[in-house]
Design a protein around this motif. Structure first.
Motif, PDB file in Angstrom:
ATOM      1  N   VAL A 161      -4.524  -9.482  -2.717  1.00 21.75           N
ATOM      2  CA  VAL A 161      -4.836 -10.773  -2.959  1.00 21.75           C
ATOM      3  C   VAL A 161      -5.172 -11.017  -4.571  1.00 21.75           C
ATOM      4  O   VAL A 161      -5.322 -10.569  -6.251  1.00 21.75           O
ATOM      5  CB  VAL A 161      -6.518 -10.163  -2.900  1.00 21.75           C
ATOM      6  CG1 VAL A 161      -7.636 -11.250  -3.119  1.00 21.75           C
ATOM      7  CG2 VAL A 161      -6.675  -9.492  -1.385  1.00 21.75           C
ATOM      8  N   VAL A 162      -5.244 -12.686  -4.299  1.00 22.74           N
ATOM      9  CA  VAL A 162      -4.624 -12.857  -6.393  1.00 22.74           C
ATOM     10  C   VAL A 162      -6.652 -14.944  -6.082  1.00 22.74           C
ATOM     11  O   VAL A 162      -6.522 -14.897  -4.761  1.00 22.74           O
ATOM     12  CB  VAL A 162      -3.347 -14.514  -5.857  1.00 22.74           C
ATOM     13  CG1 VAL A 162      -3.519 -14.798  -7.342  1.00 22.74           C
ATOM     14  CG2 VAL A 162      -2.381 -13.748  -6.383  1.00 22.74           C
ATOM     15  N   ALA A 163      -6.775 -14.101  -7.782  1.00 19.72           N
ATOM     16  CA  ALA A 163      -7.780 -15.124  -7.511  1.00 19.72           C
ATOM     17  C   ALA A 163      -8.156 -15.125  -8.698  1.00 19.72           C
ATOM     18  O   ALA A 163      -7.488 -14.960  -9.941  1.00 19.72           O
ATOM     19  CB  ALA A 163      -9.102 -14.077  -6.817  1.00 19.72           C
ATOM     20  N   GLY A 164      -8.606 -16.127  -8.686  1.00 16.42           N
ATOM     21  CA  GLY A 164      -9.076 -16.741 -10.850  1.00 16.42           C
ATOM     22  C   GLY A 164      -8.805 -17.992 -10.670  1.00 16.42           C
ATOM     23  O   GLY A 164      -7.918 -18.370 -10.375  1.00 16.42           O
ATOM     24  N   GLN A 165      -8.923 -18.225 -11.866  1.00 13.11           N
ATOM     25  CA  GLN A 165      -8.122 -19.774 -12.560  1.00 13.11           C
ATOM     26  C   GLN A 165      -7.815 -19.297 -13.693  1.00 13.11           C
ATOM     27  O   GLN A 165      -8.327 -18.991 -14.648  1.00 13.11           O
ATOM     28  CB  GLN A 165      -8.978 -20.806 -12.348  1.00 13.11           C
ATOM     29  CG  GLN A 165      -9.633 -21.332 -11.360  1.00 13.11           C
ATOM     30  CD  GLN A 165      -8.473 -21.751 -10.138  1.00 13.11           C
ATOM     31  OE1 GLN A 165      -7.310 -21.771 -10.932  1.00 13.11           O
ATOM     32  NE2 GLN A 165      -8.501 -21.543  -8.715  1.00 13.11           N
ATOM     33  N   GLY A 166      -6.626 -20.364 -14.538  1.00 13.56           N
ATOM     34  CA  GLY A 166      -5.906 -20.122 -15.749  1.00 13.56           C
ATOM     35  C   GLY A 166      -5.917 -18.796 -16.312  1.00 13.56           C
ATOM     36  O   GLY A 166      -5.174 -17.605 -15.773  1.00 13.56           O
ATOM     37  N   MET A 167      -6.977 -18.441 -17.356  1.00 14.83           N
ATOM     38  CA  MET A 167      -6.750 -17.123 -17.468  1.00 14.83           C
ATOM     39  C   MET A 167      -7.627 -16.332 -17.099  1.00 14.83           C
ATOM     40  O   MET A 167      -7.138 -15.252 -17.511  1.00 14.83           O
ATOM     41  CB  MET A 167      -6.934 -17.365 -19.190  1.00 14.83           C
ATOM     42  CG  MET A 167      -6.869 -18.530 -20.521  1.00 14.83           C
ATOM     43  SD  MET A 167      -5.084 -17.981 -21.019  1.00 14.83           S
ATOM     44  CE  MET A 167      -4.802 -15.971 -21.919  1.00 14.83           C
ATOM     45  N   ASP A 168      -8.832 -16.393 -16.643  1.00 13.50           N
ATOM     46  CA  ASP A 168      -9.308 -15.023 -15.638  1.00 13.50           C
ATOM     47  C   ASP A 168      -7.864 -15.562 -14.769  1.00 13.50           C
ATOM     48  O   ASP A 168      -8.811 -14.808 -13.674  1.00 13.50           O
ATOM     49  CB  ASP A 168     -10.133 -16.156 -15.501  1.00 13.50           C
ATOM     50  CG  ASP A 168     -11.783 -16.004 -16.876  1.00 13.50           C
ATOM     51  OD1 ASP A 168     -10.971 -15.138 -17.793  1.00 13.50           O
ATOM     52  OD2 ASP A 168     -12.400 -16.971 -16.797  1.00 13.50           O
TER      53      ASP A 168
ATOM     54  N   SER B 203      -4.634 -10.407 -10.270  1.00  9.75           N
ATOM     55  CA  SER B 203      -4.084  -9.495  -8.595  1.00  9.75           C
ATOM     56  C   SER B 203      -4.823  -8.826  -9.069  1.00  9.75           C
ATOM     57  O   SER B 203      -5.550  -7.632  -9.180  1.00  9.75           O
ATOM     58  CB  SER B 203      -3.009  -9.949  -8.887  1.00  9.75           C
ATOM     59  OG  SER B 203      -2.136  -9.308  -9.954  1.00  9.75           O
ATOM     60  N   CYS B 204      -4.897  -8.099  -6.750  1.00  6.91           N
ATOM     61  CA  CYS B 204      -5.384  -6.799  -6.608  1.00  6.91           C
ATOM     62  C   CYS B 204      -4.327  -6.451  -5.616  1.00  6.91           C
ATOM     63  O   CYS B 204      -4.700  -7.177  -4.566  1.00  6.91           O
ATOM     64  CB  CYS B 204      -6.309  -6.563  -6.385  1.00  6.91           C
ATOM     65  SG  CYS B 204      -7.523  -7.527  -7.535  1.00  6.91           S
ATOM     66  N   ASP B 205      -3.952  -5.208  -5.766  1.00  2.89           N
ATOM     67  CA  ASP B 205      -2.883  -4.482  -4.655  1.00  2.89           C
ATOM     68  C   ASP B 205      -3.907  -3.945  -3.659  1.00  2.89           C
ATOM     69  O   ASP B 205      -3.981  -2.758  -4.696  1.00  2.89           O
ATOM     70  CB  ASP B 205      -1.318  -4.667  -5.642  1.00  2.89           C
ATOM     71  CG  ASP B 205      -0.717  -5.584  -5.831  1.00  2.89           C
ATOM     72  OD1 ASP B 205      -0.994  -6.821  -5.849  1.00  2.89           O
ATOM     73  OD2 ASP B 205       0.721  -5.282  -6.118  1.00  2.89           O
ATOM     74  N   PHE B 206      -3.368  -3.846  -2.352  1.00  2.00           N
ATOM     75  CA  PHE B 206      -3.753  -2.494  -1.557  1.00  2.00           C
ATOM     76  C   PHE B 206      -2.544  -2.200  -1.203  1.00  2.00           C
ATOM     77  O   PHE B 206      -1.994  -2.771  -0.874  1.00  2.00           O
ATOM     78  CB  PHE B 206      -4.733  -2.977  -0.534  1.00  2.00           C
ATOM     79  CG  PHE B 206      -5.968  -3.685  -1.730  1.00  2.00           C
ATOM     80  CD1 PHE B 206      -7.567  -3.553  -1.162  1.00  2.00           C
ATOM     81  CD2 PHE B 206      -6.080  -4.921  -2.615  1.00  2.00           C
ATOM     82  CE1 PHE B 206      -8.365  -4.124  -1.975  1.00  2.00           C
ATOM     83  CE2 PHE B 206      -6.983  -6.243  -3.015  1.00  2.00           C
ATOM     84  CZ  PHE B 206      -8.529  -5.566  -2.528  1.00  2.00           C
ATOM     85  N   ALA B 207      -2.747  -0.583  -0.862  1.00  2.00           N
ATOM     86  CA  ALA B 207      -1.898   0.380  -0.456  1.00  2.00           C
ATOM     87  C   ALA B 207      -2.052   1.221  -0.272  1.00  2.00           C
ATOM     88  O   ALA B 207      -3.809   2.172  -0.610  1.00  2.00           O
ATOM     89  CB  ALA B 207      -0.742   0.377  -1.290  1.00  2.00           C
ATOM     90  N   PRO B 208      -2.075   1.717   1.099  1.00  5.89           N
ATOM     91  CA  PRO B 208      -2.438   3.338   1.541  1.00  5.89           C
ATOM     92  C   PRO B 208      -1.622   4.406   0.614  1.00  5.89           C
ATOM     93  O   PRO B 208      -0.966   4.130  -0.107  1.00  5.89           O
ATOM     94  CB  PRO B 208      -1.596   3.050   2.869  1.00  5.89           C
ATOM     95  CG  PRO B 208      -0.816   2.075   3.225  1.00  5.89           C
ATOM     96  CD  PRO B 208      -1.057   1.487   1.848  1.00  5.89           C
ATOM     97  N   PHE B 209      -2.345   5.577   0.556  1.00  3.74           N
ATOM     98  CA  PHE B 209      -1.801   6.440   0.156  1.00  3.74           C
ATOM     99  C   PHE B 209      -0.136   7.160   0.383  1.00  3.74           C
ATOM    100  O   PHE B 209       0.130   6.535   1.609  1.00  3.74           O
ATOM    101  CB  PHE B 209      -2.330   8.399   0.042  1.00  3.74           C
ATOM    102  CG  PHE B 209      -3.432   8.003   0.027  1.00  3.74           C
ATOM    103  CD1 PHE B 209      -4.287   7.231  -1.451  1.00  3.74           C
ATOM    104  CD2 PHE B 209      -4.841   8.814  -0.023  1.00  3.74           C
ATOM    105  CE1 PHE B 209      -5.711   7.448  -2.257  1.00  3.74           C
ATOM    106  CE2 PHE B 209      -5.899   9.563  -0.453  1.00  3.74           C
ATOM    107  CZ  PHE B 209      -6.487   8.351  -1.408  1.00  3.74           C
TER     108      PHE B 209
END
Length: 447
Positions: free
Chosen positions: A83-90, A93-99
């Motif tokens: 998941v990618v969010a925010g703009q510019g310097m803010d 990204s958040c990666d999600f994975a199973p064990f």
């Protein structure tokens, strides 16, 4: 930064409250990897990895909708998504994975290095739980030591050898002896890793300063031929490293001297994912000091995009005569912009790269180059400095067609660069005289 500051950072970005609100009571969900490591080193992070026992895809999609981000799948087989969010310097990204195993401890044991094998539980409606560190990664950080999670992890993914080198340089670590032995043993297996992954990791290594230390480590581990092919069998030359060092120093000086901030933004922009203009600049500088044959073939083997290849080619095609021309440019802004526009497909990069060829101090070079860059930005429209006269004007007034129009405009540009033509009236006068002389010479030759 610390763990408390990391928690506050996640709250500020809206990550923590959104995730905690989506978790079911009693669910197991963990922040793992680099963000935890960086927090313990008081370093900021914009990439966050999350792990859970089961498939987190639906959770990731709900999270993206909650924070207004973009979700996409990274690895359908392993159910990894981002998941990618925010703009510019803010932007983050958040990666999600199973064990990677049945338990959290088993998952951490299968990661690359102990400093990346720490986790923090996220509690529904609460926030952070305690730090979980079954492999003593925090102690290794305190001792500035790089240590494998197990003896097998490098063989399962040999790209981790390159990642270990990057961590060693970037985080100023010492490689633990048995880990170094494993890295040497696993290094030849890098040939079974996809070129795109090698390219991304190598680009990340070049982003670290001083980049020469990463290259020296690659040579120490006999990895250069595996990455670059037969062209690199001769090893790294001192001239190549010296040119790379100078390029890093020059880039840093140039960006700091440019008070507008436009160069900092320019060099941070990516030509392709993971390869910024700054990295391409360093790569061209290193290649220009090496005696590698087939630089383009090396870039193709790394599956670099056409944009990266063109940028590196544009810089490597520069000659000393163009640096000499720069010292004698006309003082008019448009003539300087035209001259720079003729340097190739990436004129701003080329102008900056000429700073490495000038026999001047950095201060003098910047004083000379920055106005040229400013003129180029000012006069360039749609990727080109427009001509004073159009092809239509030449066709109507001189009855020129096809290649003759291009030849006439080229001659006009040279007059502008030399400072002998500065406005449209002078341009019209020049082309009328120039074409009459050209026609007369053609007639005389035919006669």
């Amino acid at each position: 930064m610390g763990i408390n500051q990391l928690e506050q950072n996640l709250i500020r970005k809206g990550i923590l409250p959104a995730l905690c609100g989506l978790l079911d009571p009693g669910s197991a969900f963990y922040l793992v990897g680099g963000a935890v490591r960086d927090a313990l080193l008081n370093r900021n992070s914009t990439d966050f990895d999350f792990a859970t026992p089961s498939d987190p895809t639906n959770l990731a999609k709900s999270f993206a909708a909650e924070i207004g981000g973009s979700w996409f799948m990274l690895d359908p087989q392993r159910r990894q998504s981002r998941v990618v969010a925010g703009q510019g310097m803010d932007r983050f990204s958040c990666d999600f994975a199973p064990f990677r195993a049945d338990t959290l401890d088993g998952d951490l044991l299968r990661r690359d290095f102990t400093i990346n094998a720490m986790a923090i539980a996220l509690k529904p409606g609460v926030g952070f739980g305690p730090l979980l560190d079954p492999l003593d990664g925090q102690q290794d950080l305190q001792r500035r030591r790089l240590r494998c999670c197990s003896s097998e992890v490098l063989f399962k993914d040999p790209l981790r050898v390159l990642k270990g080198v990057r961590h060693t340089i970037c985080l100023q670590l010492t490689i633990e002896p048995s880990t170094l032995a494993s890295m040497r043993h696993a290094a030849p297996s890098l040939d079974r890793v996809a070129s795109e992954r090698i390219r991304s990791e190598f680009a990340a290594m070049l982003a670290v300063s001083p980049a020469r230390r990463c290259l020296v480590w690659l040579q120490e581990l006999d990895l250069l031929p595996l990455i670059f092919g037969s062209a690199a069998k001769g090893g790294i030359s001192g001239a190549g490293l010296a040119r790379l060092d100078r390029a890093e120093e020059w880039l840093s000086f140039l960006v700091q001297t440019d008070k507008s901030g436009s160069l900092a933004e320019f060099f941070s922009q990516e030509l392709e994912q993971g390869i910024t203009r700054a990295i391409a600049f360093k790569l061209a500088a290193w290649f220009s000091g090496q005696k590698f044959n087939g630089v383009r073939l090396i870039l193709q083997n790394l599956h670099c995009s056409r944009a990266v290849q063109q940028a590196v080619d544009c810089m490597l095609d520069l000659e000393q005569r163009q640096a000499d021309e720069l010292l004698q440019l006309s003082a008019t802004g448009r003539s300087r912009a035209l001259w720079a526009d003729n340097l190739g497909s990436h004129p701003r990069l080329a102008v900056c790269f000429l700073g490495l060829l000038l026999p001047l101090s950095f201060t003098e070079s910047a004083r000379l180059l920055l106005p040229v860059l400013s003129d180029l930005d000012h006069f360039r429209t749609n990727g080109k400095v427009p001509d004073l006269l159009t092809g239509g004007w030449l066709q109507q007034n001189l009855s020129l067609k096809g290649p003759d129009i291009g030849l006439c405009l080229k001659a006009l540009r040279q007059e502008e660069i030399a400072g002998r033509v500065v406005n449209q009236q002078q341009a019209e006068h020049f082309v009328l005289n120039h074409w009459q002389m050209t026609r007369q010479k053609t007639i005389d030759k035919e006669t």
